[in-house]
Design a protein around this motif. Structure first.
Motif, PDB file in Angstrom:
ATOM      1  N   ARG A  83     124.134  86.531  -9.361  1.00 49.96           N
ATOM      2  CA  ARG A  83     122.716  86.208  -9.397  1.00 49.96           C
ATOM      3  C   ARG A  83     122.303  85.747 -10.780  1.00 49.96           C
ATOM      4  O   ARG A  83     122.883  86.156 -11.781  1.00 49.96           O
ATOM      5  CB  ARG A  83     121.891  87.442  -9.037  1.00 49.96           C
ATOM      6  N   GLN A  84     121.259  84.917 -10.815  1.00 45.54           N
ATOM      7  CA  GLN A  84     120.673  84.506 -12.083  1.00 45.54           C
ATOM      8  C   GLN A  84     119.293  85.143 -12.197  1.00 45.54           C
ATOM      9  O   GLN A  84     118.477  85.027 -11.280  1.00 45.54           O
ATOM     10  CB  GLN A  84     120.515  82.993 -12.149  1.00 45.54           C
ATOM     11  N   LEU A  85     119.050  85.818 -13.308  1.00 47.29           N
ATOM     12  CA  LEU A  85     117.719  86.328 -13.584  1.00 47.29           C
ATOM     13  C   LEU A  85     116.985  85.258 -14.377  1.00 47.29           C
ATOM     14  O   LEU A  85     117.464  84.831 -15.439  1.00 47.29           O
ATOM     15  CB  LEU A  85     117.794  87.631 -14.383  1.00 47.29           C
ATOM     16  N   LYS A  86     115.844  84.809 -13.880  1.00 48.98           N
ATOM     17  CA  LYS A  86     115.111  83.729 -14.539  1.00 48.98           C
ATOM     18  C   LYS A  86     113.957  84.335 -15.329  1.00 48.98           C
ATOM     19  O   LYS A  86     113.119  85.037 -14.778  1.00 48.98           O
ATOM     20  CB  LYS A  86     114.634  82.725 -13.512  1.00 48.98           C
ATOM     21  N   ARG A  87     113.949  84.063 -16.624  1.00 50.23           N
ATOM     22  CA  ARG A  87     112.950  84.604 -17.527  1.00 50.23           C
ATOM     23  C   ARG A  87     112.284  83.456 -18.284  1.00 50.23           C
ATOM     24  O   ARG A  87     112.830  82.360 -18.369  1.00 50.23           O
ATOM     25  CB  ARG A  87     113.599  85.563 -18.535  1.00 50.23           C
ATOM     26  N   LEU A  88     111.123  83.731 -18.857  1.00 60.34           N
ATOM     27  CA  LEU A  88     110.421  82.731 -19.666  1.00 60.34           C
ATOM     28  C   LEU A  88     110.382  83.191 -21.117  1.00 60.34           C
ATOM     29  O   LEU A  88     110.069  84.345 -21.397  1.00 60.34           O
ATOM     30  CB  LEU A  88     108.994  82.526 -19.161  1.00 60.34           C
ATOM     31  N   ARG A  89     110.686  82.270 -22.018  1.00 58.13           N
ATOM     32  CA  ARG A  89     110.612  82.534 -23.440  1.00 58.13           C
ATOM     33  C   ARG A  89     109.435  81.725 -23.995  1.00 58.13           C
ATOM     34  O   ARG A  89     109.338  80.532 -23.701  1.00 58.13           O
ATOM     35  CB  ARG A  89     111.917  82.098 -24.100  1.00 58.13           C
ATOM     36  N   PRO A  90     108.580  82.346 -24.768  1.00 61.69           N
ATOM     37  CA  PRO A  90     107.440  81.593 -25.324  1.00 61.69           C
ATOM     38  C   PRO A  90     107.911  80.435 -26.209  1.00 61.69           C
ATOM     39  O   PRO A  90     108.870  80.572 -26.965  1.00 61.69           O
ATOM     40  CB  PRO A  90     106.691  82.630 -26.164  1.00 61.69           C
ATOM     41  N   ALA A  91     107.242  79.305 -26.077  1.00 67.00           N
ATOM     42  CA  ALA A  91     107.574  78.108 -26.845  1.00 67.00           C
ATOM     43  C   ALA A  91     106.297  77.603 -27.519  1.00 67.00           C
ATOM     44  O   ALA A  91     105.190  78.042 -27.177  1.00 67.00           O
ATOM     45  CB  ALA A  91     108.168  77.055 -25.919  1.00 67.00           C
ATOM     46  N   PRO A  92     106.430  76.694 -28.455  1.00 71.98           N
ATOM     47  CA  PRO A  92     105.239  76.214 -29.166  1.00 71.98           C
ATOM     48  C   PRO A  92     104.226  75.535 -28.236  1.00 71.98           C
ATOM     49  O   PRO A  92     104.571  75.034 -27.169  1.00 71.98           O
ATOM     50  CB  PRO A  92     105.808  75.191 -30.151  1.00 71.98           C
ATOM     51  N   GLN A  93     102.978  75.532 -28.669  1.00 73.78           N
ATOM     52  CA  GLN A  93     101.856  74.870 -28.003  1.00 73.78           C
ATOM     53  C   GLN A  93     101.622  75.408 -26.593  1.00 73.78           C
ATOM     54  O   GLN A  93     101.306  74.666 -25.664  1.00 73.78           O
ATOM     55  CB  GLN A  93     102.064  73.351 -27.984  1.00 73.78           C
ATOM     56  N   GLY A  94     101.817  76.694 -26.420  1.00 72.52           N
ATOM     57  CA  GLY A  94     101.487  77.336 -25.151  1.00 72.52           C
ATOM     58  C   GLY A  94     102.459  77.088 -24.023  1.00 72.52           C
ATOM     59  O   GLY A  94     102.176  77.420 -22.870  1.00 72.52           O
ATOM     60  N   ARG A  95     103.576  76.484 -24.325  1.00 71.95           N
ATOM     61  CA  ARG A  95     104.560  76.225 -23.274  1.00 71.95           C
ATOM     62  C   ARG A  95     105.499  77.410 -23.124  1.00 71.95           C
ATOM     63  O   ARG A  95     105.525  78.319 -23.946  1.00 71.95           O
ATOM     64  CB  ARG A  95     105.363  74.964 -23.609  1.00 71.95           C
ATOM     65  N   GLY A  96     106.319  77.375 -22.079  1.00 72.00           N
ATOM     66  CA  GLY A  96     107.336  78.397 -21.873  1.00 72.00           C
ATOM     67  C   GLY A  96     108.658  77.744 -21.498  1.00 72.00           C
ATOM     68  O   GLY A  96     108.688  76.870 -20.633  1.00 72.00           O
ATOM     69  N   HIS A  97     109.726  78.151 -22.159  1.00 69.78           N
ATOM     70  CA  HIS A  97     111.056  77.642 -21.813  1.00 69.78           C
ATOM     71  C   HIS A  97     111.744  78.637 -20.896  1.00 69.78           C
ATOM     72  O   HIS A  97     111.672  79.852 -21.113  1.00 69.78           O
ATOM     73  CB  HIS A  97     111.896  77.427 -23.074  1.00 69.78           C
ATOM     74  N   ARG A  98     112.413  78.113 -19.893  1.00 71.38           N
ATOM     75  CA  ARG A  98     113.089  78.974 -18.924  1.00 71.38           C
ATOM     76  C   ARG A  98     114.432  79.431 -19.473  1.00 71.38           C
ATOM     77  O   ARG A  98     115.221  78.626 -19.966  1.00 71.38           O
ATOM     78  CB  ARG A  98     113.296  78.231 -17.617  1.00 71.38           C
ATOM     79  N   ILE A  99     114.693  80.723 -19.381  1.00 69.24           N
ATOM     80  CA  ILE A  99     115.971  81.315 -19.784  1.00 69.24           C
ATOM     81  C   ILE A  99     116.653  81.798 -18.521  1.00 69.24           C
ATOM     82  O   ILE A  99     116.041  82.507 -17.717  1.00 69.24           O
ATOM     83  CB  ILE A  99     115.760  82.517 -20.739  1.00 69.24           C
ATOM     84  N   ARG A 100     117.905  81.413 -18.334  1.00 72.23           N
ATOM     85  CA  ARG A 100     118.669  81.879 -17.168  1.00 72.23           C
ATOM     86  C   ARG A 100     119.693  82.890 -17.632  1.00 72.23           C
ATOM     87  O   ARG A 100     120.615  82.557 -18.371  1.00 72.23           O
ATOM     88  CB  ARG A 100     119.364  80.702 -16.488  1.00 72.23           C
ATOM     89  N   LYS A 101     119.535  84.134 -17.201  1.00 73.01           N
ATOM     90  CA  LYS A 101     120.492  85.180 -17.536  1.00 73.01           C
ATOM     91  C   LYS A 101     121.486  85.238 -16.390  1.00 73.01           C
ATOM     92  O   LYS A 101     121.173  85.718 -15.307  1.00 73.01           O
ATOM     93  CB  LYS A 101     119.774  86.514 -17.721  1.00 73.01           C
ATOM     94  N   ARG A 102     122.688  84.773 -16.671  1.00 71.58           N
ATOM     95  CA  ARG A 102     123.695  84.640 -15.618  1.00 71.58           C
ATOM     96  C   ARG A 102     124.500  85.916 -15.452  1.00 71.58           C
ATOM     97  O   ARG A 102     124.617  86.719 -16.372  1.00 71.58           O
ATOM     98  CB  ARG A 102     124.629  83.484 -15.946  1.00 71.58           C
ATOM     99  N   SER A 103     125.090  86.065 -14.264  1.00 71.84           N
ATOM    100  CA  SER A 103     126.004  87.173 -14.003  1.00 71.84           C
ATOM    101  C   SER A 103     127.176  86.635 -13.195  1.00 71.84           C
ATOM    102  O   SER A 103     127.145  85.490 -12.736  1.00 71.84           O
ATOM    103  CB  SER A 103     125.301  88.312 -13.260  1.00 71.84           C
TER     104      SER A 103
END
Length: 160
Positions: A83-103
């Motif tokens: 499974r992949q856990l999908k998380r958001l990391r704060p990015a500049p100007q109010g955006r969010g970058h998606r982080i995929r935590k793989r297993s």
């Protein structure tokens, strides 16, 4: 007789775990344990523990046999995506970058290698099991001379 062990939902990426799996694929169990013990990769410790679990499973199936005499090797090892856990990391100007935590899921199969009767490996194995008395009685090997040495001897005899 083969034994299987599975390790599920390991929180590392499958790509990193495949590097460790490729390191031990097809190796004898004793050699694989030695490689994994001193491997710096973080997945090596988990695969080592999985290999020990597969050894215990094999021992439970074959209670009358010794592990040392069984000639065990890693028949099959493969790593699947989990499974992949999908998380958001704060990015500049109010955006969010998606982080995929793989297993990943690792499956390991060990088996005892039985050599065909006419093969070189079977002959080597049979030679190791012979008593040392037979080796003492064997005649010593004759050494061969190199071709350069022969040519100098023949020219010396021709000139004399």
């Amino acid at each position: 007789m083969e034994a299987v062990a599975k390790l599920r939902n390991v929180p590392t990426s499958p790509r990193k775990m495949r590097l460790v799996a490729n390191l031990v694929r097809g190796q004898k169990v004793t050699r694989a344990l030695g490689l994994l013990k001193f491997e710096a990769n973080s997945g090596a410790a988990r695969v080592e523990k999985l290999l020990l679990s597969a050894l215990a499973n094999w021992q439970q199936k074959n209670e009358d046999e010794r592990i040392e005499d069984a000639n065990l090797y890693i028949k099959e090892i493969f790593v699947d995506e989990g499974r992949q856990l999908k998380r958001l990391r704060p990015a500049p100007q109010g955006r969010g970058h998606r982080i995929r935590k793989r297993s990943n899921h690792v499956t390991l199969v060990i088996d005892s290698k039985v050599e065909p009767l006419g093969s070189k490996a079977a002959a080597k194995q049979a030679a190791e099991t012979k008593s040392t008395d037979a080796n003492v009685e064997a005649k010593p090997k004759t050494t061969r001379r190199s071709s350069a040495k022969k040519s100098t001897e023949t020219t010396a005899q021709a000139t004399a």
